[in-house]
Design a protein around this motif. Structure first.
Motif, PDB file in Angstrom:
ATOM      1  N   VAL A   1       0.831  -1.192   0.000  1.00 51.29           N
ATOM      2  CA  VAL A   1       0.000   0.000   0.000  1.00 51.29           C
ATOM      3  C   VAL A   1       0.873   1.252   0.000  1.00 51.29           C
ATOM      4  N   SER A   2       0.443   2.261  -0.743  1.00 51.37           N
ATOM      5  CA  SER A   2       1.174   3.528  -0.740  1.00 51.37           C
ATOM      6  C   SER A   2       1.114   4.170   0.640  1.00 51.37           C
ATOM      7  N   ARG A   3       2.164   4.859   1.000  1.00 51.92           N
ATOM      8  CA  ARG A   3       2.219   5.502   2.302  1.00 51.92           C
ATOM      9  C   ARG A   3       1.450   6.816   2.294  1.00 51.92           C
ATOM     10  N   TRP A   4       1.316   7.398   3.479  1.00 56.76           N
ATOM     11  CA  TRP A   4       0.492   8.595   3.629  1.00 56.76           C
ATOM     12  C   TRP A   4       0.973   9.796   2.827  1.00 56.76           C
ATOM     13  N   PRO A   5       2.291   9.995   2.551  1.00 58.62           N
ATOM     14  CA  PRO A   5       2.658  11.162   1.736  1.00 58.62           C
ATOM     15  C   PRO A   5       2.030  11.159   0.342  1.00 58.62           C
ATOM     16  N   VAL A   6       1.772   9.974  -0.207  1.00 58.80           N
ATOM     17  CA  VAL A   6       1.135   9.912  -1.522  1.00 58.80           C
ATOM     18  C   VAL A   6      -0.281  10.468  -1.448  1.00 58.80           C
ATOM     19  N   TYR A   7      -1.017  10.086  -0.414  1.00 59.88           N
ATOM     20  CA  TYR A   7      -2.370  10.601  -0.232  1.00 59.88           C
ATOM     21  C   TYR A   7      -2.354  12.096   0.083  1.00 59.88           C
ATOM     22  N   LEU A   8      -1.381  12.517   0.847  1.00 53.13           N
ATOM     23  CA  LEU A   8      -1.254  13.943   1.163  1.00 53.13           C
ATOM     24  C   LEU A   8      -1.041  14.760  -0.107  1.00 53.13           C
ATOM     25  N   ALA A   9      -0.140  14.297  -0.978  1.00 55.58           N
ATOM     26  CA  ALA A   9       0.146  15.018  -2.220  1.00 55.58           C
ATOM     27  C   ALA A   9      -1.068  15.028  -3.143  1.00 55.58           C
ATOM     28  N   ALA A  10      -1.790  13.901  -3.212  1.00 58.93           N
ATOM     29  CA  ALA A  10      -2.967  13.836  -4.080  1.00 58.93           C
ATOM     30  C   ALA A  10      -4.063  14.772  -3.594  1.00 58.93           C
ATOM     31  N   GLY A  11      -4.277  14.842  -2.283  1.00 60.79           N
ATOM     32  CA  GLY A  11      -5.307  15.732  -1.763  1.00 60.79           C
ATOM     33  C   GLY A  11      -4.950  17.202  -1.912  1.00 60.79           C
ATOM     34  N   ALA A  12      -3.669  17.510  -1.775  1.00 62.23           N
ATOM     35  CA  ALA A  12      -3.234  18.902  -1.922  1.00 62.23           C
ATOM     36  C   ALA A  12      -3.058  19.295  -3.377  1.00 62.23           C
ATOM     37  N   GLY A  13      -3.034  18.321  -4.287  1.00 62.76           N
ATOM     38  CA  GLY A  13      -2.746  18.593  -5.694  1.00 62.76           C
ATOM     39  C   GLY A  13      -3.647  19.621  -6.360  1.00 62.76           C
ATOM     40  N   PRO A  14      -4.988  19.524  -6.236  1.00 59.54           N
ATOM     41  CA  PRO A  14      -5.836  20.536  -6.875  1.00 59.54           C
ATOM     42  C   PRO A  14      -5.552  21.950  -6.412  1.00 59.54           C
ATOM     43  N   GLY A  15      -5.312  22.131  -5.111  1.00 58.10           N
ATOM     44  CA  GLY A  15      -4.963  23.463  -4.625  1.00 58.10           C
ATOM     45  C   GLY A  15      -3.639  23.944  -5.176  1.00 58.10           C
ATOM     46  N   LEU A  16      -2.676  23.031  -5.274  1.00 57.31           N
ATOM     47  CA  LEU A  16      -1.380  23.395  -5.855  1.00 57.31           C
ATOM     48  C   LEU A  16      -1.523  23.775  -7.321  1.00 57.31           C
TER      49      LEU A  16
ATOM     50  N   GLY B   1      -8.073  19.882   1.234  1.00 54.08           N
ATOM     51  CA  GLY B   1      -7.948  18.643   0.480  1.00 54.08           C
ATOM     52  C   GLY B   1      -6.935  17.700   1.083  1.00 54.08           C
ATOM     53  N   ALA B   2      -5.784  18.222   1.484  1.00 53.26           N
ATOM     54  CA  ALA B   2      -4.756  17.382   2.098  1.00 53.26           C
ATOM     55  C   ALA B   2      -5.234  16.802   3.425  1.00 53.26           C
ATOM     56  N   LEU B   3      -5.886  17.619   4.241  1.00 52.90           N
ATOM     57  CA  LEU B   3      -6.379  17.140   5.527  1.00 52.90           C
ATOM     58  C   LEU B   3      -7.456  16.078   5.348  1.00 52.90           C
ATOM     59  N   THR B   4      -8.312  16.254   4.351  1.00 51.33           N
ATOM     60  CA  THR B   4      -9.377  15.277   4.100  1.00 51.33           C
ATOM     61  C   THR B   4      -8.816  13.918   3.730  1.00 51.33           C
ATOM     62  N   THR B   5      -7.847  13.893   2.826  1.00 51.15           N
ATOM     63  CA  THR B   5      -7.270  12.615   2.423  1.00 51.15           C
ATOM     64  C   THR B   5      -6.518  11.955   3.577  1.00 51.15           C
ATOM     65  N   LEU B   6      -5.838  12.744   4.400  1.00 48.83           N
ATOM     66  CA  LEU B   6      -5.129  12.163   5.533  1.00 48.83           C
ATOM     67  C   LEU B   6      -6.095  11.548   6.540  1.00 48.83           C
ATOM     68  N   ILE B   7      -7.208  12.214   6.791  1.00 49.73           N
ATOM     69  CA  ILE B   7      -8.198  11.670   7.719  1.00 49.73           C
ATOM     70  C   ILE B   7      -8.792  10.372   7.174  1.00 49.73           C
ATOM     71  N   LEU B   8      -9.146  10.384   5.905  1.00 48.40           N
ATOM     72  CA  LEU B   8      -9.708   9.178   5.298  1.00 48.40           C
ATOM     73  C   LEU B   8      -8.689   8.045   5.269  1.00 48.40           C
ATOM     74  N   PHE B   9      -7.438   8.374   4.979  1.00 49.99           N
ATOM     75  CA  PHE B   9      -6.397   7.351   4.969  1.00 49.99           C
ATOM     76  C   PHE B   9      -6.188   6.789   6.373  1.00 49.99           C
ATOM     77  N   GLY B  10      -6.214   7.665   7.372  1.00 54.14           N
ATOM     78  CA  GLY B  10      -6.032   7.195   8.738  1.00 54.14           C
ATOM     79  C   GLY B  10      -7.139   6.259   9.193  1.00 54.14           C
ATOM     80  N   ARG B  11      -8.354   6.470   8.710  1.00 58.22           N
ATOM     81  CA  ARG B  11      -9.467   5.608   9.098  1.00 58.22           C
ATOM     82  C   ARG B  11      -9.373   4.226   8.474  1.00 58.22           C
ATOM     83  N   THR B  12      -8.557   4.075   7.429  1.00 60.40           N
ATOM     84  CA  THR B  12      -8.407   2.758   6.808  1.00 60.40           C
ATOM     85  C   THR B  12      -7.340   1.915   7.478  1.00 60.40           C
ATOM     86  N   LEU B  13      -6.529   2.519   8.337  1.00 59.90           N
ATOM     87  CA  LEU B  13      -5.455   1.775   8.989  1.00 59.90           C
ATOM     88  C   LEU B  13      -6.029   0.913  10.104  1.00 59.90           C
TER      89      LEU B  13
END
Length: 353
Positions: A261-276, A325-337
């Protein structure tokens, strides 16, 4: 009798194994996963993660770019005077640039996925192919603008800036890991569509936030409407990015159960991507479209104030979307652990009397 630490107990033969192979393949916390979003095969070789649905994303992105170009052309051609055309072009420029940026990234991603087997792990070849694809998309966009727009001082600026945005977007898609790029493209397209749909709710929200016709109340209500739009768009971006990465992960696991499984930085970057990408759009506008913005701001004092206010608002929206966006993906990723499992075999034995 309790088992000694490190010992294993054979499974009962009459108990069928009902474990989902996909869930069984997902590693527990702390297991190795490629930090850049790559996946590993059974031989331990890390290969780029696939981006499912890349062709569909490319079609949607090109369609969105065509729609933005058409709406901008109609607005400019409907202007009664040249000065009005300049002002309308400046207002429409951010939408065209963001659409070109996403279209360049989406088309380059689709081409890269189509030729992924031939490219293999050659990152340089993948990047060169992506930039070349973006050059073609940018050239096509510039030609379409020059052939269909009115011949005025704004046409070349819009065409050149749009072409540059397409090339920059394609360069982003030239990254070795395709799945996070696909998530960013998906989330950005979703937020762009949301912003257009949200425009229908602006008037009711202005009344909800206390706009009573005075200048002070309108300014205050506009701030709250903008923040509401940014928060909702960031939330949507995080949901879409997480959903896309989860879909891509499960497809990869079904192909190879040993996929980590991809680590949390991948999800962080994907969630922050639209804002970037929105912030990158603003940089492209202020560099490539500086001439057009200066022309629009020189029309009157009101136009100068409007351009400054809109630029500040776009930057604020990009920052809000980035963090939400970054916070949302991190929260969702954390709930899957899964929580750390307690090994009952390691529990200390109680002395028997």
């Amino acid at each position: 009798m309790s088992n000694q630490p490190g010992s294993s107990t054979a499974a009962e033969p009459d108990q069928p194994d009902t474990t989902d192979p996909v869930d069984e393949a997902l590693p527990a916390i702390g297991e190795a996963a490629h930090p850049a979003g790559g996946v590993a095969n059974r031989d331990g070789e890390v290969r780029p993660a696939a981006a499912p649905g890349a062709a569909v994303l490319a079609l949607l992105a090109v369609g969105w770019l065509a729609a933005m170009l058409w709406s901008t052309r109609e607005a400019i051609h409907s202007a009664a005077a040249g000065l009005t055309a300049i002002s309308l072009s400046a207002f429409a420029l951010p939408g065209v640039i963001s659409a070109a940026l996403v279209a360049g990234a989406a088309v380059a991603l689709a081409v890269g996925e189509l030729l992924a087997r031939r490219l293999g792990d050659r990152a340089t070849a993948r990047f060169v192919l992506a930039v070349g694809t973006g050059l073609l998309v940018g050239l096509g966009t510039a030609v379409a603008i020059n052939l269909t727009y009115a011949d005025n001082a704004t046409t070349n600026t819009i065409a050149g800036t749009s072409a540059a945005a397409a090339i920059i977007g394609a360069a982003i898609a030239g990254a070795r890991t395709a799945a996070p790029v696909g998530a960013i493209v998906t989330a950005t397209l979703g937020t762009l569509l949301f912003v257009v749909a949200f425009s229908r709710a602006r008037d009711p929200l202005f009344a909800l936030f206390g706009a009573d016709g005075s200048q002070a109340s309108l300014v205050d209500a506009a701030k709250w409407v903008s923040r509401t739009e940014s928060l909702l768009a960031g939330l949507l971006a995080g949901l879409l990015a997480f959903g896309y990465l989860t879909w891509a992960r499960r497809r990869a696991v079904r192909r190879d159960p040993a996929t980590p499984v991809s680590r949390w930085p991948v999800y962080l970057a994907a969630g922050a991507g639209p804002g970037l990408l929105l912030l990158l759009t603003e940089v492209i506008i202020r560099v490539g479209g500086r001439t057009l913005l200066d022309l629009a701001g020189a029309l009157s004092e009101a136009d100068a104030v409007a351009q400054t206010s809109l630029g500040t608002s776009r930057i604020d929206n990009g920052i809000w979307m980035l963090f939400v966006g970054a916070l949302t993906t991190l929260i969702l990723f954390g709930r899957t652990l899964n929580p750390a499992r307690l090994d009952v075999d390691d529990e200390p034995e109680t002395a028997e009397d």
